[in-house]
Every structure is written in C-alpha cells, then in structure tokens.
Design a protein around this motif. Structure first.
Motif, PDB file in Angstrom:
ATOM      1  N   SER A  75       0.736  -1.271   0.137  1.00  0.00           N
ATOM      2  CA  SER A  75      -0.160   0.079   0.012  1.00  0.00           C
ATOM      3  C   SER A  75       0.806   1.175   0.004  1.00  0.00           C
ATOM      4  CB  SER A  75      -1.024   0.030   1.422  1.00  0.00           C
ATOM      5  OG  SER A  75      -0.153   0.080   2.604  1.00  0.00           O
ATOM      6  N   THR A  76       0.348   2.342   0.211  1.00  0.00           N
ATOM      7  CA  THR A  76       0.983   3.514  -0.044  1.00  0.00           C
ATOM      8  C   THR A  76       1.901   3.816   1.101  1.00  0.00           C
ATOM      9  OG1 THR A  76      -1.027   4.626  -0.674  1.00  0.00           O
ATOM     10  CG2 THR A  76       0.647   6.301  -0.361  1.00  0.00           C
TER      11      THR A  76
ATOM     12  N   GLN B 104      -1.349  -0.737  -3.958  1.00  0.00           N
ATOM     13  CA  GLN B 104      -2.003   0.497  -4.180  1.00  0.00           C
ATOM     14  C   GLN B 104      -2.459   0.758  -5.604  1.00  0.00           C
ATOM     15  OE1 GLN B 104       0.397   4.204  -4.682  1.00  0.00           O
ATOM     16  NE2 GLN B 104       2.245   2.971  -3.592  1.00  0.00           N
ATOM     17  N   GLN B 105      -3.571   1.121  -5.887  1.00  0.00           N
ATOM     18  CA  GLN B 105      -3.993   1.080  -7.227  1.00  0.00           C
ATOM     19  C   GLN B 105      -3.216   2.142  -8.359  1.00  0.00           C
ATOM     20  OE1 GLN B 105      -8.411   0.261  -6.375  1.00  0.00           O
ATOM     21  NE2 GLN B 105      -8.122  -0.748  -8.351  1.00  0.00           N
ATOM     22  N   HIS B 106      -3.225   1.871  -9.549  1.00  0.00           N
ATOM     23  CA  HIS B 106      -2.962   2.988 -10.785  1.00  0.00           C
ATOM     24  C   HIS B 106      -1.401   3.149 -10.852  1.00  0.00           C
ATOM     25  CE1 HIS B 106      -7.075   3.574  -9.685  1.00  0.00           C
ATOM     26  NE2 HIS B 106      -6.907   4.276  -8.892  1.00  0.00           N
TER      27      HIS B 106
ATOM     28  N   TRP C  20      -0.803   6.910  -7.105  1.00  0.00           N
ATOM     29  CA  TRP C  20      -2.138   7.318  -7.073  1.00  0.00           C
ATOM     30  C   TRP C  20      -2.193   8.712  -6.720  1.00  0.00           C
ATOM     31  CZ3 TRP C  20      -5.061   8.821  -2.974  1.00  0.00           C
ATOM     32  CH2 TRP C  20      -4.515   8.519  -1.704  1.00  0.00           C
TER      33      TRP C  20
ATOM     34  N   ARG D  62      -4.467  10.425 -12.147  1.00  0.00           N
ATOM     35  CA  ARG D  62      -3.667   9.078 -11.639  1.00  0.00           C
ATOM     36  C   ARG D  62      -3.894   7.924 -12.320  1.00  0.00           C
ATOM     37  NH1 ARG D  62      -8.742   9.076  -8.942  1.00  0.00           N
ATOM     38  NH2 ARG D  62      -9.315   7.086  -7.823  1.00  0.00           N
TER      39      ARG D  62
ATOM     40  N   ASP E 186      -5.500  -2.687  -3.880  1.00  0.00           N
ATOM     41  CA  ASP E 186      -6.020  -3.016  -2.666  1.00  0.00           C
ATOM     42  C   ASP E 186      -7.625  -2.789  -2.394  1.00  0.00           C
ATOM     43  OD1 ASP E 186      -5.952  -0.291  -3.258  1.00  0.00           O
ATOM     44  OD2 ASP E 186      -4.624   0.248  -1.373  1.00  0.00           O
ATOM     45  N   ASN E 187      -8.092  -1.780  -3.222  1.00  0.00           N
ATOM     46  CA  ASN E 187      -9.491  -1.746  -3.002  1.00  0.00           C
ATOM     47  C   ASN E 187     -10.374  -3.156  -3.281  1.00  0.00           C
ATOM     48  OD1 ASN E 187      -9.706   1.015  -1.828  1.00  0.00           O
ATOM     49  ND2 ASN E 187      -8.832   1.389  -3.780  1.00  0.00           N
TER      50      ASN E 187
ATOM     51  N   GLY F 216      -7.932   4.643   4.895  1.00  0.00           N
ATOM     52  CA  GLY F 216      -6.260   4.303   4.912  1.00  0.00           C
ATOM     53  C   GLY F 216      -5.672   5.658   4.379  1.00  0.00           C
ATOM     54  N   THR F 217      -4.759   5.657   3.707  1.00  0.00           N
ATOM     55  CA  THR F 217      -4.054   6.816   3.147  1.00  0.00           C
ATOM     56  C   THR F 217      -5.067   7.598   2.257  1.00  0.00           C
ATOM     57  OG1 THR F 217      -2.009   5.573   3.044  1.00  0.00           O
ATOM     58  CG2 THR F 217      -1.825   7.811   2.116  1.00  0.00           C
ATOM     59  N   SER F 218      -5.722   6.710   1.495  1.00  0.00           N
ATOM     60  CA  SER F 218      -6.854   7.319   0.714  1.00  0.00           C
ATOM     61  C   SER F 218      -8.014   6.811   1.636  1.00  0.00           C
ATOM     62  CB  SER F 218      -6.751   6.974  -0.702  1.00  0.00           C
ATOM     63  OG  SER F 218      -6.907   5.425  -0.862  1.00  0.00           O
TER      64      SER F 218
ATOM     65  N   THR G 138     -11.865   5.267   0.536  1.00  0.00           N
ATOM     66  CA  THR G 138     -12.352   4.856  -0.319  1.00  0.00           C
ATOM     67  C   THR G 138     -13.754   4.254  -0.039  1.00  0.00           C
ATOM     68  OG1 THR G 138     -11.309   2.731  -0.502  1.00  0.00           O
ATOM     69  CG2 THR G 138     -10.493   4.362  -1.921  1.00  0.00           C
TER      70      THR G 138
ATOM     71  N   LEU H  49     -16.475   2.269  -7.222  1.00  0.00           N
ATOM     72  CA  LEU H  49     -15.449   2.758  -6.251  1.00  0.00           C
ATOM     73  C   LEU H  49     -15.498   4.471  -6.184  1.00  0.00           C
ATOM     74  CD1 LEU H  49     -12.274   1.481  -4.903  1.00  0.00           C
ATOM     75  CD2 LEU H  49     -12.001   3.612  -6.440  1.00  0.00           C
TER      76      LEU H  49
ATOM     77  N   CYS I 294     -13.114   7.522  -4.821  1.00  0.00           N
ATOM     78  CA  CYS I 294     -11.681   7.523  -3.982  1.00  0.00           C
ATOM     79  C   CYS I 294     -11.748   9.275  -3.548  1.00  0.00           C
ATOM     80  CB  CYS I 294     -10.526   7.320  -4.877  1.00  0.00           C
ATOM     81  SG  CYS I 294      -9.068   7.517  -4.398  1.00  0.00           S
TER      82      CYS I 294
END
Ligand code: ADP
Ligand code: 5SP
Length: 535
Positions: free
Chosen positions: A16-17, A97-99, A137, A170, A280-281, A300-302, A304, A333, A335
């Motif tokens: 993750s981030t 982490q996505q993207h 992201w 992103r 992660d989502n 989390g950091t983001s 969602t 989703l 964000c």
C-alpha cells in the motif's frame, strides 16, 4: 522445545501507499500471523513522507521502486526470524495501491528468472528498472494527457462507457503517456510495464505476472465489459504499449508457482501457487465479504467507498471496476484523500494525539452547531477542490474554528462528502444496510460513530483493519479451488462475521438531513468559484 504443529496456510500481501503488510490465514480462515514494514519509519534512507515524494510542482507524486523491493526483503527476513514456517504455504496472493506503475528495463526478465538465493532482492534487482521513481495514485500531473485520451475516444462519457471511468490523472494509461512524451528514451528501454500489484506478483513468480482484470480497470485502458485492452486507448497513450503490458487475466487466475529463489532462501514449497495480485480496494472487497446493499468504507492513506454491482453503470464521477471475485459482476468505487489530512488537523488541533482528537469528537455535538468545513491541502479527488473553506451556521465563510470544532468539521465533512457522492452514483441506504469499515483509521471508534450518524446506518469492522491483506489470502484459497467452479462466497463462509461497533445516535438523521443539503450546496458554491464560469 515443543515442535510447532504444521498449519497449512495462504499468505495475503498488501503493497500500500505507506507500508508493505502481510497476513497468514489458516485453513479455518483464522489470521494467525500479521507483520508490516513502514516506509517512512523503517526505510528512512529513501526519505519518503507518507510513503511518497511530492515533487516541486506539487502535482507529481512518486515512490522509489527499490523501496518496495527492499521492504519485501525486510518483511521476509522478519518472518524468518520469528520462526514462520514457510513450508506450510499452499498459495499466496496480494494487493497493491492502485494505478501506480513500474517500468522494467530491457533484460530485467532475465535477472528475475535467475535470482541467486544467497543475496537479497534489492541487490539483484537494482539495475532492473528504466524509471526509478514510479508514479503513484496521488499524482495529478497528467491533465494534458487526460484531455488527449478523452479526445481520442470521443469524449469523457465515451471513455467512461468503455473503461469504467472518465480520464483521471492518476490512472495508469495517462501516466504512461506522460512518461512516453517526457522521457521517450526510458520508455523505449522498457520491456514491461506492471501495476504495483502485478509488479509484486512478478517478484514472487520470478517472471512477469499479467495484470488482473480488476486492478486493470484502474488504467483507463481496459474495456471492462469485453476484458481486453482498448486499441483506441492504447494508441492514444503510447506506441507498442500492448506488448509492454501483456495480456490481462481473470483476477482469480493462478499465474504460476513461486520462484525457486523463495523456495531456496525461505523454504516455501516449490508447488506453492501465486494467484494474480489485484488492487488494494478490490482485495478489500474480497476481505470484507460484501453483500448486496452493503457499503464498504476504507479509511487508509486514501479513503475509498465501494459497492458490489451486478451491472456496470459508468458515469462521469467515480469508477467501475471488474469485480475481483466474480468475473460476471462489477464494483463501484469512489476515492477521496483521507488519513494525511486527518493527521494534519490532528497535529494542528490535537497536539498530534489521536486520543485528544477523539476527545474533541466526544465533546462536540452532532451537527457541530451548524459549522461546516472543507479541508483539502492537496487537490481532492471527488470532487476536484483545493484549499480549506470554513462556513458558519449562516453560511458565511470564516477563517478559523476553535480546535474542537475544527476536528468535528473535518470528520463530518469527510463523511458527508462520501454520502453525497455515493448517492449521486445511485446508492441509497436501506433498512438492512451495513457499513463495513476498514483501514488504519477504522481503529478509531469515535470516528466510526460519526460515520454511523452521518450515514444513518450501523458500522461493522472485521477483526483486522488489514482487509486488503485478508482478502488477498482469501483470494489465494479461492485460486487453489480454481477449476471446481466453487464460488468465492462458499470459500469464505467460515470466516468470522463482522463485529458491530457503532449504531446511529437517536436524532442523527434529522440533524444530518439538513446539514447534508447545506454541504452539497456549499460544495457547488466552492466548485463554481474555483472553476470559474462554465465554458
Ligand atoms: N486511532 C486512529 N485514528 C485515526 N486514524 C488512525 C488511527 N490509527 C491509525 N490511523 C491512520 O491510519 C493510517 C494508515 O492506514 P492504513 O490503512 O494502514 O494505510 P495504507 O494501507 O494506505 O498504507 C495512518 O496514516 C493514520 O493516519
Ligand atoms: O487511488 C486509489 C483508488 O482509486 C487509492 O485507494 C489507492 O489504491 C491507494 O490506496 P491506499 O494505500 O490508501 O490503501
């Protein structure tokens, strides 16, 4: 010393981030091992803040790929030192982490397949990347590439129908386009582009792992209904992109057996399977075992918010991804920026203490006496607003709030935005709705009480806040059953039920009904002031 009883298990990873995390889940679906490596604290030599580097332009945000590699070395050594029995691991999967994207240099695949078990990964992979700082992201530097992509396919709505989202800065296709345009040499020396998820899977496999459909949906490149790369999007982003991405695969695919590096260095069994890694989502959706009507909120950091969908309904706001556990279905989703803003207000108004932050939530009333706030030190994602904007009960903009009011305004504002934008996607709270909360901030019960009050629905948590890791381990078990057509719900039926942690306070719905309307109206006011008159 008594022999430890053998305990077959699956591992679930999360890149993750801010950290790399792992859990081990046994055949009864109990989590019996958890560990993590935190980038800022445990890998200070990379100098990240919140796991990333924000560049001088304030828009470009990257993370060093070798930091992720070294974090994996460290966490595996920690597991080994604790006596973790790798020989019992039947399969592993993971999330990223996505993207975010990773650029493997020409020749890297050769290095990956011939790693020496005597050396750490970091030493052997250091020359394997054509870009050392990967876009992640939080990057919002690709507005020009987004406009080019939308123009190439007939506009934002057309792109959303095709890929599940309008162009987002992103999203990986736009990031790749920027790298190709600004650094064509590095692009031409890249033999493979991975997402953070498929990069991590590739390391475990010792060869390039394909991108899975669900995380692949966060790239503005995948046709979410047909599950193939869109030729129009690929062509608009960069040349020869299809061969650098490889073919996408269903999220529950076994992508191979673990590389001999991990067998020889750590004692994994050679037949240990690697199940495709995902975002992660999507992994959290699996970990939380969502049911229809439920809504998951990851803090989390983001932050969602996601839902299980039977049919895709792409719009100009929010994202539709392929579902990670059911290939016929989808997930929606939304964000938002999350914990980093909460930490800033905690530092400014609660002397850096979560317990003082919680006391402020306890000592202030639902509705905050009509005071409302918008707190976006970096560009918010949904919607695109920047800056801090505070309003009195009479809708007058004010420059400051007392500390306790500031804290409640932040948290109520963050949760009202989530409810308003979920409703814009067609979501409605129903009598049987459960809110499933996860992520680091879901440890904070006072925060979850505000969530229950704003949404007017009960909030539940699963036993670990690491739902992306747990979901990854569940997905590994599901992957092992591949070929038997066993539905995911059947695989996880023994998993512990979520625990109720907050129910709406009596009177909450009256308070927030009015406040939600004001929040939505003020959000529009700020947007029209910052965007200027429509073109
Ligand atoms: N008691 C708490 N109250 C509010 N937030 C918390 C608390 N404990 C941890 N957090 C937040 O959780 C965040 C980490 O969440 P996590 O889901 O692990 O992040 P990620 O997976 O994005 O790396 C931290 O940045 C911190 O702000
Ligand atoms: O960009 C998104 C989702 O679209 C983020 O949710 C990232 O996937 C980062 O996740 P965390 O590290 O905050 O869990």
């Amino acid at each position: 010393m008594a022999e430890r009883a053998a305990r077959h298990c699956c591992l679930g990873w999360d890149f993750s981030t801010q950290q790399v995390k792992v859990v081990a889940v046994d055949a009864e679906l109990s989590v019996f091992y958890e560990d993590s490596v935190h980038f800022d604290r445990d890998l200070v030599e990379f100098g990240t803040q919140g796991g990333v580097h924000v560049h001088k332009d304030g828009l470009t945000v990257t993370s060093p790929v070798l930091m992720w590699v070294q974090a994996l070395d460290i966490i595996l050594e920690k597991m080994k030192a604790s006596g973790f029995d790798f020989s019992q691991v039947l399969a592993l999967s993971g999330a990223g982490q996505q993207h975010g994207s990773v650029y493997w240099k020409t020749g890297a695949s050769q290095v990956l397949t011939s790693l020496s078990p005597d050396l750490p990964l970091r030493e052997q992979l250091q020359a394997c990347f054509s870009i050392s700082n990967c876009p992640v992201w939080m990057d919002s530097s690709t507005a020009a590439q987004c406009r080019q992509l939308e123009a190439a396919v007939g506009g934002a709505q057309a792109l959303s129908r095709l890929t599940g989202s309008r162009a987002y800065e992103r999203f990986t296709g736009n990031q790749i386009a920027k790298i190709y345009q600004q650094n064509p040499e590095a692009y031409s020396h890249t033999e493979r582009i991975s997402l953070v998820s498929s990069f991590a899977a590739s390391v475990f496999l010792g060869s390039y792992s394909p991108v899975d459909y669900s995380d692949g949906s966060g790239m503005n490149l995948l046709q979410i209904q047909d599950k193939v790369w869109s030729q129009a999007c690929l062509g608009a982003c960069a040349p020869r992109l299809e061969e650098k991405l490889g073919r996408p695969v269903p999220s529950c695919s076994i992508v191979g057996a673990i590389s001999s590096y991990f067998v020889q260095r750590y004692g994994f069994p050679p037949e240990c399977k690697v199940v495709a890694f995902t975002g992660d989502n999507p992994a959290s959706l699996a970990g939380m075992r969502l049911e229809e009507g439920d809504i998951a909120v990851s803090l989390g950091t983001s932050d969602t918010l996601f839902l299980w969908l039977q049919e895709p309904t792409p719009a100009l706001e929010g994202h539709i991804f392929c579902n990670p556990v059911d290939p016929q279905h989808y997930m929606a989703l939304l964000c938002f920026n999350g914990s980093l803003m909460r930490e800033k207000i905690r530092d400014e108004s609660a002397s850096g203490s979560w317990s003082k932050f919680s006391k402020a939530l306890q000592s202030t009333e639902m509705g905050n006496g009509g005071n409302l706030g918008f707190y976006f030190d970096v560009m918010e994602i949904t919607p695109e607003i920047i800056g801090r904007h505070r309003f009195s009960a009479e809708n007058h903009e004010v420059s400051a709030f007392p500390q306790d009011v500031e804290i409640r305004a932040l948290i109520e504002g963050q949760f009202m935005a989530k409810k308003i934008h979920a409703e814009a996607l067609g979501y409605r709270v129903m009598p049987k709705t459960k809110i499933l909360a996860t992520g680091g901030a879901s440890h904070n019960r006072d925060l979850l009480q505000v969530l229950a009050d704003v949404f007017g629905a009960p909030v539940y948590v699963i036993d670990t806040a690491n739902s992306a890791c747990v979901g990854s381990a569940y997905r590994a078990f599901h992957g092992l059953a591949a070929g038997t057509d066993m539905p995911f719900a059947e695989i996880v039926k023994l998993a512990p039920n979520p625990r109720l942690v907050a129910t709406p306070t009596p009177g909450a719905s009256q308070v927030y009904e009015a406040l939600l309307q004001r929040y939505a109206m003020l959000e529009q006011r700020i947007l029209s002031q910052t965007r200027g008159p429509p073109e």
